[in-house]
Design an enzyme around this catalytic site. Structure first.
Site, mmCIF file in Angstrom:
data_model
loop_
_atom_site.group_PDB
_atom_site.id
_atom_site.type_symbol
_atom_site.label_atom_id
_atom_site.label_comp_id
_atom_site.label_asym_id
_atom_site.label_seq_id
_atom_site.Cartn_x
_atom_site.Cartn_y
_atom_site.Cartn_z
ATOM 1 N N LYS A 9 32.397 -28.202 -52.124
ATOM 2 C CA LYS A 9 31.125 -28.194 -51.386
ATOM 3 C C LYS A 9 31.256 -28.826 -49.988
ATOM 4 C CE LYS A 9 28.178 -28.198 -55.511
ATOM 5 N NZ LYS A 9 26.955 -28.757 -56.111
ATOM 6 N N ASN A 112 27.792 -33.482 -54.453
ATOM 7 C CA ASN A 112 28.647 -33.839 -55.594
ATOM 8 C C ASN A 112 30.005 -33.129 -55.586
ATOM 9 O OD1 ASN A 112 27.735 -31.336 -56.385
ATOM 10 N ND2 ASN A 112 27.110 -31.943 -58.440
ATOM 11 N N GLU A 126 29.785 -15.179 -61.113
ATOM 12 C CA GLU A 126 30.015 -15.975 -59.894
ATOM 13 C C GLU A 126 31.259 -15.507 -59.149
ATOM 14 O OE1 GLU A 126 27.739 -20.038 -61.425
ATOM 15 O OE2 GLU A 126 29.883 -20.126 -60.990
HETATM 16 P P1 CMP Z 1 26.151 -27.547 -59.353
HETATM 17 O O1 CMP Z 1 27.156 -27.657 -60.434
HETATM 18 O O2 CMP Z 1 26.594 -26.939 -58.076
HETATM 19 O O3 CMP Z 1 24.858 -26.766 -59.894
HETATM 20 C C1 CMP Z 1 23.570 -26.945 -59.340
HETATM 21 C C2 CMP Z 1 23.508 -28.133 -58.428
HETATM 22 O O4 CMP Z 1 22.211 -28.662 -58.191
HETATM 23 C C3 CMP Z 1 24.256 -29.293 -59.055
HETATM 24 O O5 CMP Z 1 25.648 -29.032 -59.027
HETATM 25 C C4 CMP Z 1 23.779 -30.455 -58.205
HETATM 26 O O6 CMP Z 1 24.542 -30.627 -57.032
HETATM 27 C C5 CMP Z 1 22.370 -30.021 -57.779
HETATM 28 N N1 CMP Z 1 21.320 -30.853 -58.384
HETATM 29 C C6 CMP Z 1 20.474 -31.642 -57.700
HETATM 30 N N2 CMP Z 1 19.636 -32.275 -58.541
HETATM 31 C C7 CMP Z 1 19.971 -31.881 -59.788
HETATM 32 C C8 CMP Z 1 19.461 -32.186 -61.103
HETATM 33 N N3 CMP Z 1 18.448 -33.040 -61.299
HETATM 34 N N4 CMP Z 1 20.056 -31.594 -62.168
HETATM 35 C C9 CMP Z 1 21.068 -30.707 -61.995
HETATM 36 N N5 CMP Z 1 21.588 -30.390 -60.779
HETATM 37 C C10 CMP Z 1 21.036 -30.968 -59.696
#
Ligand code: CMP
Length: 137
Positions: A9, A112, A126
């Site tokens: 990311k 993240n 995906e």
């Molecule tokens: P990712 O695995 O990319 O999938 C969705 C993304 O939403 C997740 O990682 C996080 O970076 C983001 N996100 C932000 N808030 C939340 C939340 N409360 N629960 C899950 N994903 C979240």
């Protein structure tokens, strides 16, 4: 053998730790079958994360994912979906196990560091979203 999608990311790309993250995959039995660096558009990010459209964090997630380039990869290996998720650690880096990518490189649940497909079915969708058949070696 499975294939899964990984995204490094914008936060991790800005930190210049692409190589360090890729090393985690290669050192743990995953092979890079495809890879490119891309700047997502707003509509790319909205479509990719459409599954989260109704979640309260959707707009922040899209804004973050277009804030800079990302590196997208197809990872291949035995149980690649689960292996990638194990190497990434929990979505919230504060809950991620020591030694995982998110524990070592991520700042917050939004920033993240990495995304990984959560199932084989979603991995196929995906991968198709980002890569043509001829780009996957
Ligand atoms: P990712 O695995 O990319 O999938 C969705 C993304 O939403 C997740 O990682 C996080 O970076 C983001 N996100 C932000 N808030 C939340 C939340 N409360 N629960 C899950 N994903 C979240």
């Amino acid at each position: 053998m499975e294939k899964t999608l990984s995204i490094i990311k914008p936060d991790a790309v800005k930190k210049n730790v692409i190589g360090k993250i890729i090393d985690r995959f290669e050192s743990n039995g995953l092979r890079i079958a495809a890879m490119k660096k891309v700047q997502l558009s707003q509509s790319d990010a909205q479509e990719f994360y459409a599954i989260h459209k109704s979640r309260p964090f959707f707009n922040d997630l899209v804004t973050f994912m277009v804030s800079g380039p990302v590196v997208v990869m197809v990872l291949e290996g035995l149980n690649a979906v689960a292996k990638n998720r194990e190497l990434m650690g929990a979505t919230n880096p504060k809950e991620a196990a020591a030694g995982t990518i998110r524990a070592d490189f991520a700042e917050s649940i939004d920033a993240n560091a990495v995304h990984g497909s959560d199932s084989l079915e979603n991995a196929e969708k995906e991968i198709k979203f980002f890569f043509a058949e001829r780009e996957i070696c």
